[in-house]
Write a protein that holds these residues in place. Sequence first.
Motif, PDB file in Angstrom:
ATOM      1  N   PRO A  32       0.807  -1.224   0.000  1.00  0.00           N
ATOM      2  CA  PRO A  32       0.000   0.000   0.000  1.00  0.00           C
ATOM      3  C   PRO A  32       0.841   1.275   0.000  1.00  0.00           C
ATOM      4  CG  PRO A  32      -0.701  -1.495   1.750  1.00  0.00           C
ATOM      5  CD  PRO A  32       0.554  -2.054   1.168  1.00  0.00           C
ATOM      6  N   TYR A  33       0.271   2.312  -0.550  1.00  0.00           N
ATOM      7  CA  TYR A  33       0.905   3.633  -0.537  1.00  0.00           C
ATOM      8  C   TYR A  33       0.743   4.236   0.852  1.00  0.00           C
ATOM      9  CZ  TYR A  33       1.712   8.556  -1.488  1.00  0.00           C
ATOM     10  OH  TYR A  33       2.189   9.826  -1.449  1.00  0.00           O
ATOM     11  N   TRP A  34       1.792   4.836   1.357  1.00  0.00           N
ATOM     12  CA  TRP A  34       1.784   5.481   2.666  1.00  0.00           C
ATOM     13  C   TRP A  34       2.103   6.963   2.476  1.00  0.00           C
ATOM     14  CZ3 TRP A  34       0.728   2.798   7.175  1.00  0.00           C
ATOM     15  CH2 TRP A  34       0.626   1.423   7.042  1.00  0.00           C
ATOM     16  N   PRO A  35       1.120   7.834   2.536  1.00  0.00           N
ATOM     17  CA  PRO A  35       1.393   9.260   2.293  1.00  0.00           C
ATOM     18  C   PRO A  35       2.303   9.904   3.333  1.00  0.00           C
ATOM     19  CG  PRO A  35      -0.879   8.937   3.016  1.00  0.00           C
ATOM     20  CD  PRO A  35      -0.289   7.570   2.814  1.00  0.00           C
ATOM     21  N   GLU A  36       2.465   9.257   4.493  1.00  0.00           N
ATOM     22  CA  GLU A  36       3.298   9.834   5.557  1.00  0.00           C
ATOM     23  C   GLU A  36       4.786   9.766   5.261  1.00  0.00           C
ATOM     24  OE1 GLU A  36      -0.158   7.624   7.611  1.00  0.00           O
ATOM     25  OE2 GLU A  36       1.217   7.228   5.977  1.00  0.00           O
ATOM     26  N   ILE A  37       5.191   8.872   4.364  1.00  0.00           N
ATOM     27  CA  ILE A  37       6.625   8.701   4.120  1.00  0.00           C
ATOM     28  C   ILE A  37       6.941   8.798   2.635  1.00  0.00           C
ATOM     29  CG2 ILE A  37       6.968   7.299   6.185  1.00  0.00           C
ATOM     30  CD1 ILE A  37       7.110   4.837   4.397  1.00  0.00           C
ATOM     31  N   GLU A  38       8.147   9.205   2.356  1.00  0.00           N
ATOM     32  CA  GLU A  38       8.607   9.304   0.972  1.00  0.00           C
ATOM     33  C   GLU A  38       8.679   7.919   0.338  1.00  0.00           C
ATOM     34  OE1 GLU A  38      12.570  10.637  -1.560  1.00  0.00           O
ATOM     35  OE2 GLU A  38      12.448  11.108   0.575  1.00  0.00           O
ATOM     36  N   THR A  39       8.161   7.819  -0.876  1.00  0.00           N
ATOM     37  CA  THR A  39       8.228   6.571  -1.628  1.00  0.00           C
ATOM     38  C   THR A  39       9.018   6.791  -2.907  1.00  0.00           C
ATOM     39  OG1 THR A  39       6.118   5.777  -0.767  1.00  0.00           O
ATOM     40  CG2 THR A  39       6.889   4.796  -2.821  1.00  0.00           C
ATOM     41  N   VAL A  40      10.005   5.942  -3.118  1.00  0.00           N
ATOM     42  CA  VAL A  40      10.741   5.929  -4.375  1.00  0.00           C
ATOM     43  C   VAL A  40      10.301   4.658  -5.097  1.00  0.00           C
ATOM     44  CG1 VAL A  40      12.995   5.844  -5.483  1.00  0.00           C
ATOM     45  CG2 VAL A  40      12.695   7.175  -3.379  1.00  0.00           C
ATOM     46  N   ASP A  41       9.612   4.819  -6.198  1.00  0.00           N
ATOM     47  CA  ASP A  41       9.065   3.689  -6.941  1.00  0.00           C
ATOM     48  C   ASP A  41      10.022   3.324  -8.069  1.00  0.00           C
ATOM     49  OD1 ASP A  41       7.606   1.915  -8.549  1.00  0.00           O
ATOM     50  OD2 ASP A  41       5.715   2.884  -8.019  1.00  0.00           O
ATOM     51  N   ILE A  42      10.633   2.156  -7.940  1.00  0.00           N
ATOM     52  CA  ILE A  42      11.555   1.700  -8.986  1.00  0.00           C
ATOM     53  C   ILE A  42      11.023   0.452  -9.679  1.00  0.00           C
ATOM     54  CG2 ILE A  42      13.593   2.773  -7.958  1.00  0.00           C
ATOM     55  CD1 ILE A  42      14.391  -0.010  -6.903  1.00  0.00           C
ATOM     56  N   SER A  43       9.731   0.169  -9.485  1.00  0.00           N
ATOM     57  CA  SER A  43       9.144  -0.998 -10.157  1.00  0.00           C
ATOM     58  C   SER A  43       9.150  -0.755 -11.658  1.00  0.00           C
ATOM     59  CB  SER A  43       7.726  -1.249  -9.657  1.00  0.00           C
ATOM     60  OG  SER A  43       6.900  -0.136  -9.911  1.00  0.00           O
ATOM     61  N   LEU A  44       9.609  -1.729 -12.397  1.00  0.00           N
ATOM     62  CA  LEU A  44       9.656  -1.625 -13.846  1.00  0.00           C
ATOM     63  C   LEU A  44       8.602  -2.521 -14.473  1.00  0.00           C
ATOM     64  CD1 LEU A  44      11.045  -0.486 -16.349  1.00  0.00           C
ATOM     65  CD2 LEU A  44      12.694  -2.353 -16.191  1.00  0.00           C
ATOM     66  N   THR A  45       8.558  -3.755 -13.990  1.00  0.00           N
ATOM     67  CA  THR A  45       7.562  -4.730 -14.423  1.00  0.00           C
ATOM     68  C   THR A  45       7.521  -5.803 -13.346  1.00  0.00           C
ATOM     69  OG1 THR A  45       6.802  -6.074 -16.304  1.00  0.00           O
ATOM     70  CG2 THR A  45       9.148  -6.165 -15.776  1.00  0.00           C
ATOM     71  N   MET A  46       6.589  -6.725 -13.442  1.00  0.00           N
ATOM     72  CA  MET A  46       6.473  -7.775 -12.440  1.00  0.00           C
ATOM     73  C   MET A  46       7.800  -8.531 -12.331  1.00  0.00           C
ATOM     74  SD  MET A  46       4.391  -9.153 -10.280  1.00  0.00           S
ATOM     75  CE  MET A  46       2.779  -8.656 -10.839  1.00  0.00           C
ATOM     76  N   GLY A  47       8.381  -8.467 -11.143  1.00  0.00           N
ATOM     77  CA  GLY A  47       9.624  -9.186 -10.873  1.00  0.00           C
ATOM     78  C   GLY A  47      10.894  -8.390 -11.090  1.00  0.00           C
ATOM     79  N   ILE A  48      10.788  -7.167 -11.575  1.00  0.00           N
ATOM     80  CA  ILE A  48      11.986  -6.359 -11.839  1.00  0.00           C
ATOM     81  C   ILE A  48      11.806  -4.963 -11.252  1.00  0.00           C
ATOM     82  CG2 ILE A  48      13.493  -5.352 -13.599  1.00  0.00           C
ATOM     83  CD1 ILE A  48      12.646  -7.643 -15.444  1.00  0.00           C
ATOM     84  N   PRO A  49      12.686  -4.584 -10.338  1.00  0.00           N
ATOM     85  CA  PRO A  49      13.616  -5.417  -9.581  1.00  0.00           C
ATOM     86  C   PRO A  49      12.884  -6.113  -8.435  1.00  0.00           C
ATOM     87  CG  PRO A  49      13.814  -3.180  -8.811  1.00  0.00           C
ATOM     88  CD  PRO A  49      12.788  -3.181  -9.927  1.00  0.00           C
TER      89      PRO A  49
END
Length: 129
Positions: A32-49
């Motif tokens: 889940p997304y947590w608005p209280e903390i910084e999120t760096v999204d590096i998802s490229l596709t299922m399983g990577i990375p």
Amino acid sequence: MLKSGILNPHVLSLLARIRHTNTLVIADWAFPYWPEIETVDISLTMGIPTVLDVLDLITPNFKVGRIWQAEEFLATNTPEKIDAFAKSFGSIPLTREPHVDFKKRVPKAIGLIRTGDPNPYGNIILESE
């Protein structure tokens, strides 16, 4: 110019701001997304990375003192997957707790790195030493 290791400037910036006893979440694609903390999204596709891809890149330069993981990880993953996580964790102290308790730790983290990892309950929280 960086030529090896972590190249993502957002991940590097996040890691540089974590101090003694601060925590960092490395999460799967569905966390889940947590608005209280910084999120760096590096998802490229299922399983990577994967969560372990990120952990294995972080640990040479980031002193991890403790890891938390949901205890449900053990019941929902194969022995091979459990062994892969154990190998990456090495001798770092590990605490497994119910997923509802694990999620209570998340808002206290400095940040969260979202991956493309599909492993159920494969999320981890790292505490810097």
